[in-house]
Design a protein around this motif. Structure first.
Motif, PDB file in Angstrom:
ATOM      1  N   ALA A 126       0.911  -0.937 -10.059  1.00 54.20           N
ATOM      2  CA  ALA A 126       0.962  -2.390  -9.865  1.00 54.20           C
ATOM      3  C   ALA A 126       1.465  -3.095 -11.122  1.00 54.20           C
ATOM      4  CB  ALA A 126      -0.412  -2.918  -9.470  1.00 54.20           C
ATOM      5  N   THR A 161       4.791  -5.342 -11.537  1.00 52.93           N
ATOM      6  CA  THR A 161       4.759  -6.638 -12.200  1.00 52.93           C
ATOM      7  C   THR A 161       5.843  -6.733 -13.262  1.00 52.93           C
ATOM      8  OG1 THR A 161       2.380  -6.834 -11.814  1.00 52.93           O
ATOM      9  CG2 THR A 161       3.298  -8.171 -13.590  1.00 52.93           C
ATOM     10  N   LEU A 199       1.304  -8.948  -6.872  1.00 48.79           N
ATOM     11  CA  LEU A 199       0.419  -8.142  -6.052  1.00 48.79           C
ATOM     12  C   LEU A 199       1.193  -7.145  -5.212  1.00 48.79           C
ATOM     13  CD1 LEU A 199      -0.678 -11.384  -5.891  1.00 48.79           C
ATOM     14  CD2 LEU A 199      -2.565 -10.218  -4.803  1.00 48.79           C
ATOM     15  N   VAL A 200       0.597  -5.976  -5.034  1.00 48.92           N
ATOM     16  CA  VAL A 200       1.091  -4.974  -4.098  1.00 48.92           C
ATOM     17  C   VAL A 200       0.057  -4.884  -2.985  1.00 48.92           C
ATOM     18  CG1 VAL A 200       1.782  -2.580  -3.753  1.00 48.92           C
ATOM     19  CG2 VAL A 200       2.209  -3.700  -5.957  1.00 48.92           C
ATOM     20  N   GLY A 254      -3.229  -3.877  -5.121  1.00 48.59           N
ATOM     21  CA  GLY A 254      -3.136  -3.780  -6.569  1.00 48.59           C
ATOM     22  C   GLY A 254      -2.460  -5.023  -7.121  1.00 48.59           C
ATOM     23  N   ALA A 255      -2.595  -5.249  -8.425  1.00 50.08           N
ATOM     24  CA  ALA A 255      -1.973  -6.433  -9.021  1.00 50.08           C
ATOM     25  C   ALA A 255      -1.815  -6.234 -10.514  1.00 50.08           C
ATOM     26  CB  ALA A 255      -2.801  -7.684  -8.734  1.00 50.08           C
ATOM     27  N   HIS A 310      -6.689  -6.231 -11.836  1.00 51.03           N
ATOM     28  CA  HIS A 310      -6.953  -5.380 -10.674  1.00 51.03           C
ATOM     29  C   HIS A 310      -7.620  -6.212  -9.576  1.00 51.03           C
ATOM     30  CE1 HIS A 310      -7.165  -1.854  -8.406  1.00 51.03           C
ATOM     31  NE2 HIS A 310      -7.553  -0.991  -9.330  1.00 51.03           N
ATOM     32  N   GLY A 330       4.841  -4.923  -1.377  1.00 53.67           N
ATOM     33  CA  GLY A 330       4.098  -3.875  -0.688  1.00 53.67           C
ATOM     34  C   GLY A 330       4.402  -3.864   0.795  1.00 53.67           C
TER      35      GLY A 330
END
Length: 308
Positions: A113, A117, A135-136, A142-143, A161, A257
């Motif tokens: 993630a 980013t 974000l995924v 996830g982020a 997270h 995502g």
């Protein structure tokens, strides 16, 4: 030239990335996720690096970036991907550095993630923003964070997270040990599970089965349960994004995502709910954008981490 490696539970990919972020010579292999020997899993990484090294441009490689499913520990150079059982505190940085083709070149590690980013901030939808949350939204959530113009991984590489912040105080237990986590509401897995629990059934012959993609198909056809499943996920995401914006002051939230293939089915209610949660003056300007780099984000992001 940067050699980039993207390690996931389904595939391990590699690419050569130029200093301007252009991806060259992409290759991938299936992850040996059911292997019990850590070396057997790493053999796939070895094959990917060998593929890259066969390209004449490998002679210009002077560093390697690795993005991996997590948790990761960038201080120790280790990874413990949830969906790769053989790797627990696996020293991936040391193992990659020891490959003969790499010959001790610098190796940078980041979570998948965080790599996404870095990619979106460098070349994608977060470009030009000093403060971003990316974000995924897929099997999990996830982020990663960009603060003051730089990717902020935190001491271990797990900052931002977002999937494991609590959005429902009475929510169901999460495998992470907490309860009511955002991931238990807004991931693709959670969207499909909630819809099924509410009585939705995948249409007969649906190629994707009982998945978030099938729920999205039903939502496009007007199914009320499917629409409610995406609205519920969007509301949870909005609450998490707004909380993060309140904490660190953000300019943009970028979402990528597999679940984002639903497009406005998720983004439209997310923007609507965000207006209810991001109400303080310094959060109202927060933009929401779809990620732009798709499946290349992991490799481009790994390269960005190596350059940084």
């Amino acid at each position: 030239m940067i050699a980039a490696i993207d390690i996931g539970g389904t595939k391990i990919a590699g690419g050569l990335v130029a200093p301007d972020g252009t991806l060259h010579h992409r290759t991938e292999r299936p992850t040996r996720r059911r292997a019990t020997d850590p070396g057997e899993v790493f053999a796939t990484v070895t094959e990917v690096v060998a593929d890259l090294a066969a390209d004449p441009r490998w002679a210009r490689v002077d560093r390697v970036g690795v993005g991996s499913a997590g948790p990761v520990d960038i201080a120790r150079g280790t990874v413990s991907p949830v969906n790769i059982g053989a790797w627990r505190a696996f020293p991936v940085v040391a193992e990659v550095r020891a490959l003969p083709q790499v010959a001790g070149a610098p190796v940078a590690l980041g979570g998948d993630a965080v790599a996404m980013t870095a990619a979106e901030h460098w070349r994608g939808a977060a470009r030009g923003f000093a403060n971003a949350l990316c974000l995924v939204v897929s099997t999990g959530v996830g982020a990663g964070l960009v603060l003051d113009g730089r990717v902020y991984p935190g001491p271990t590489g797990n900052a931002g997270h977002l999937g494991h912040i609590t959005v429902d105080l009475e929510g169901e237990p999460c495998p992470c040990g907490s309860r009511g986590c955002l991931e238990r509401v807004a991931s693709g897995t959670a969207i499909a599970a909630w819809a099924l629990d509410q009585g939705w059934r995948a249409p007969a012959g649906a190629p994707s089965g009982a998945t978030a993609a099938a729920v999205a198909d039903s939502a496009r056809a007007g199914d009320p349960i499917a629409l409610a499943a995406f609205d519920r996920a969007a509301r949870a995401l909005a609450a998490g994004i707004a909380a993060t914006a309140t904490l660190v002051e953000l300019d943009v939230a970028v979402l990528g995502g597999g679940v984002l293939r639903a497009g406005e089915l998720l983004l439209a209610p997310l923007r609507r709910h965000l207006r209810s949660y991001a109400t303080l003056p310094f959060t109202r300007h927060l933009a929401v954008r779809a990620a732009e780099l798709g499946t290349d984000a992991g490799l481009i992001g790994a390269a960005a981490l190596a350059l940084d």
